[in-house]
Design an enzyme around this catalytic site. Structure first.
Site, PDB file in Angstrom:
ATOM      1  N   TYR A 168      31.977  39.277  56.499  1.00 21.79           N
ATOM      2  CA  TYR A 168      30.733  38.578  56.812  1.00 21.79           C
ATOM      3  C   TYR A 168      30.507  38.637  58.333  1.00 21.79           C
ATOM      4  O   TYR A 168      31.322  39.173  59.074  1.00 21.79           O
ATOM      5  CB  TYR A 168      30.778  37.161  56.256  1.00 21.79           C
ATOM      6  CG  TYR A 168      30.795  37.145  54.739  1.00 21.79           C
ATOM      7  CD1 TYR A 168      29.729  37.671  54.017  1.00 21.79           C
ATOM      8  CD2 TYR A 168      31.883  36.643  54.026  1.00 21.79           C
ATOM      9  CE1 TYR A 168      29.739  37.683  52.628  1.00 21.79           C
ATOM     10  CE2 TYR A 168      31.900  36.656  52.642  1.00 21.79           C
ATOM     11  CZ  TYR A 168      30.827  37.179  51.943  1.00 21.79           C
ATOM     12  OH  TYR A 168      30.842  37.209  50.566  1.00 21.79           O
ATOM     13  N   GLY A 311      42.142  28.732  44.678  1.00 19.40           N
ATOM     14  CA  GLY A 311      40.777  29.106  44.326  1.00 19.40           C
ATOM     15  C   GLY A 311      40.647  29.307  42.843  1.00 19.40           C
ATOM     16  O   GLY A 311      40.323  28.395  42.085  1.00 19.40           O
ATOM     17  N   CYS A 338      42.123  37.837  36.295  1.00 15.74           N
ATOM     18  CA  CYS A 338      41.300  38.884  35.676  1.00 15.74           C
ATOM     19  C   CYS A 338      40.012  39.105  36.452  1.00 15.74           C
ATOM     20  O   CYS A 338      39.320  40.109  36.257  1.00 15.74           O
ATOM     21  CB  CYS A 338      40.980  38.523  34.229  1.00 15.74           C
ATOM     22  SG  CYS A 338      39.911  37.077  34.056  1.00 15.74           S
ATOM     23  N   GLU A 403      47.653  35.136  11.384  1.00 17.16           N
ATOM     24  CA  GLU A 403      47.659  36.406  12.107  1.00 17.16           C
ATOM     25  C   GLU A 403      48.436  37.441  11.306  1.00 17.16           C
ATOM     26  O   GLU A 403      49.568  37.195  10.892  1.00 17.16           O
ATOM     27  CB  GLU A 403      48.296  36.211  13.488  1.00 17.16           C
ATOM     28  CG  GLU A 403      48.573  37.481  14.279  1.00 17.16           C
ATOM     29  CD  GLU A 403      47.337  38.326  14.486  1.00 17.16           C
ATOM     30  OE1 GLU A 403      47.382  39.528  14.135  1.00 17.16           O
ATOM     31  OE2 GLU A 403      46.319  37.789  14.980  1.00 17.16           O
TER      32      GLU A 403
END
Length: 638
Positions: A168, A311, A338, A403
């Site tokens: 920036y 974060g 991810c 499953e």
């Protein structure tokens, strides 16, 4: 008590602990104005026990265009003030959360509107040439920062942060690679740091709030801003009155440093923060995938930093601080890096999360007890099925999950086998622990038939069986050397050094197959019809993965169509029809997916009175975020 939960000073402030929520964009605002959704998002993180929250970057200049909130005029103050009031009202352990706001000017890193920079150097070949700032224009922007600081103080914030990193505007001035000026704002390091120092001094003079400066330890670009320069600039900023340095790294060109995907080790920025910490006397903040509690503790205990920034970890798990403080670390919902949250915001869409469906809808999220408990049978344990089972059980339903494979997770199990995707298994394991703790009946190696449903007598059947591989009508595709890529990932087909493998399809599964098989010594070629590989993969992860594949020697053929397969050879042609052949011992198919939901519901022959819901890939192939959120919606409403 963990060192993370001891008080720390930030200028005149005392933070109740050393955990700070890092500023991350959300796109929850509306035209630059803070919304109810924005307030609810930050309130939820405050409830989790973090010591301080730095509200996402707000634009300081009125002529800047971007998706961020704005702090460039009095009309934005009511929304900015509501965030402070909401967070100061969350009293926990006898102390309110400390609230700051980040001030930012994107410079040339804009999607639309004016692009400005110290020099007319574009961000990349596809970006416009930015306007070279004149000295009067620089002075005006410095004044914009000072005015924004006064607005923040008026709104009630406790501290400020300037985004001086990640390419920036302040960071762009610091870069010798991109700042080619020959006046007082270019050339020597002192000159390139002049803009940052002037901004810092202007803010310190304009208000009484302590100032944090986010600084790159390195741009991670050849010829860019480096660690030696960062140490020197940190000292200049301290002298200018900055109360704390937050050390990060990377730019838009090296985002794998800034927002490291799961293939990058945790704590990769530790050498940077350690060097800055040794050079200054003000407290220093560390960042960089530090959501592992032991790692975060070590960084503070060993004196590498005074505070730890969380974060993405707080997006995935807002209660991270309280769970760690109370010794409940096994309950932490893992951030798998991810970067789905980053990818969505980068496209101007609202923040969501692959592992936490509450993100972005905190204002309306409520897990209400079911009016009438029912028997819920979840068929399939991919991301949708796991989340549907969890929330249905939390609401009081009697839930079982079925499953057909030996492990829960559906395609998560296969995706987690690739070296760059191991983190997804942490989410699978977390969900399995939660389901067990909640009392969900778990059945593995358990294909479901009409007889199974009749025996279970469910009120609701949730079909989350995922999708089956797509098999196109290519001559020879049923031959002995051709296999679904998932079989290779699972190790069902032997692949070793020297094996000539052709991967048909360059999407996520194709790239992950190529990655793992190359690691086992195979000679790998990817054949992809489109112009590039990795489509459907989050942008930062994709860039890193594609770069690594090429570095490892994987051959990539794009705009290439497979037209036939024979024992020992794959025939393909270019877009203009030019034919080619590749020698192959094995062929892995990774072309796409076909929903299985209608097949399953037809085969079960469900009787009257049974509610049926088809979710996720079983309904329509989708990404991780949509799959988890579809499961959440089902669990919340069944």
């Amino acid at each position: 008590m963990s060192v993370l939960f001891t008080p720390v000073r930030l200028g005149p402030l005392t933070l109740k602990n050393r955990l700070v929520m890092a500023p991350m964009g959300t796109c929850l605002d509306n035209g630059g104005y803070i919304t109810d959704d924005t307030v609810a998002y930050y309130r939820r993180r405050a409830e989790g026990g973090v010591g301080a929250i730095t509200v996402e970057g707000c634009l300081v200049s009125a002529d800047t265009v971007g998706p961020e909130p704005r702090i460039c005029g009095p009309e934005y103050l009511p929304g900015l003030r509501r965030v402070v009031e909401a967070l100061h009202g969350r009293v926990g352990e006898g102390a309110d959360v400390t609230v700051g706001v980040q001030l930012m000017h994107p410079g040339r890193q804009v999607v639309d509107g004016p692009s400005v920079a110290p020099s007319p150097v574009p961000l990349n070949s596809a970006s416009p040439v930015p306007h070279e700032l004149t000295v009067p224009e620089i002075e005006r922007i410095v004044a914009d920062y000072a005015r924004a600081a006064r607005y923040a103080e008026e709104a009630g914030y406790d501290y400020l942060e300037v985004h001086g990193a990640h390419g920036y505007l302040p960071s762009n001035f610091l870069s010798p690679q991109h700042n080619h000026r020959t006046d007082a704002y270019g050339g020597t390091l002192e000159n390139r740091a002049r803009f940052s120092v002037e901004v810092a001094r202007a803010i310190v003079a304009a208000c009484d709030l302590p100032l944090v400066w986010r600084l790159n330890g390195t741009d991670a670009e050849p010829g860019g801003f480096d660690l030696e320069s960062a140490v020197a600039v940190a000292r200049m900023l301290e002298e200018a009155g900055v109360a704390s340095i937050s050390v990060s790294s990377g730019t838009w060109l090296t985002l794998q440093q800034t927002l490291a995907p799961m293939s990058v080790p945790r704590g990769h920025m530790r050498p940077l923060v350690r060097a800055v910490k040794q050079a200054v006397s003000v407290p220093v903040m560390a960042v960089g995938r530090l959501d592992d509690p032991e790692l975060a503790e070590n960084i503070v205990e060993w004196g590498e930093a005074d505070m730890v920034l969380l974060g993405r970890g707080l997006i995935a798990e807002p209660d991270w601080p309280l769970l760690v403080r109370d010794g409940r670390r096994d309950e932490l919902r893992p951030c798998i890096a991810c970067n789905a949250c980053v990818d969505l915001v980068g496209r101007g869409e609202r923040a969501r999360c692959s592992v936490n469906p509450e993100v972005g809808r905190e204002r309306t999220w409520e897990v209400e007890p079911a009016a009438r408990p029912r028997r819920v049978m979840v068929v399939g344990s991919g991301p949708s099925g796991l989340e549907a089972a969890r929330l249905a059980r939390l609401r009081g339903h009697e839930v079982s999950i079925w499953e057909r494979d030996a492990e829960l997770g559906g395609k998560l199990e296969v995706a987690g086998l690739a070296p760059s995707k191991r983190e997804v298994l942490r989410f699978r394991e977390h969900q399995a622990r939660r389901l067990t703790a909640l009392g969900v009946e778990i059945h593995t190696s358990a294909p479901v038939s009409a007889g199974t449903v009749a025996a279970e007598r469910p009120d609701v059947v949730i079909v989350a069986t995922g999708a089956d591989p797509l098999v196109p009508p290519i001559p020879g595709i049923d031959g002995p050397i051709v296999h679904d890529a998932q079989r290779l990932l699972r190790g069902e087909i032997a692949v070793g050094p020297g094996t000539r493998l052709v991967v048909v399809g360059g999407s996520a599964t194709g790239c992950e197959t190529a990655e793992l098989m190359r690691a086992r010594g195979a000679e790998v070629t990817i054949v992809e019809m489109r112009g590039s590989i990795g489509r459907g993969i989050e942008a930062i992860t994709r860039r890193q993965l594609v770069r690594q594949l090429k570095k490892d020697g994987v051959e990539v053929l794009t705009r290439a169509t497979v037209v036939g397969i024979e024992p020992g050879v794959v025939h393909w042609q270019e877009a203009d029809g030019t034919p080619h052949s590749i020698e192959a011992d094995l062929v892995a198919l990774a072309i796409g997916w076909r929903p299985t939901g209608s097949d399953v519901t037809t085969g079960l022959e469900l009787g009257e009175g049974i509610e049926v819901r088809v979710l996720g890939d079983a309904d329509s192939p989708a990404d991780f975020v949509r799959a988890v959120n579809a499961g959440a919606d089902a669990g919340l409403t069944v």
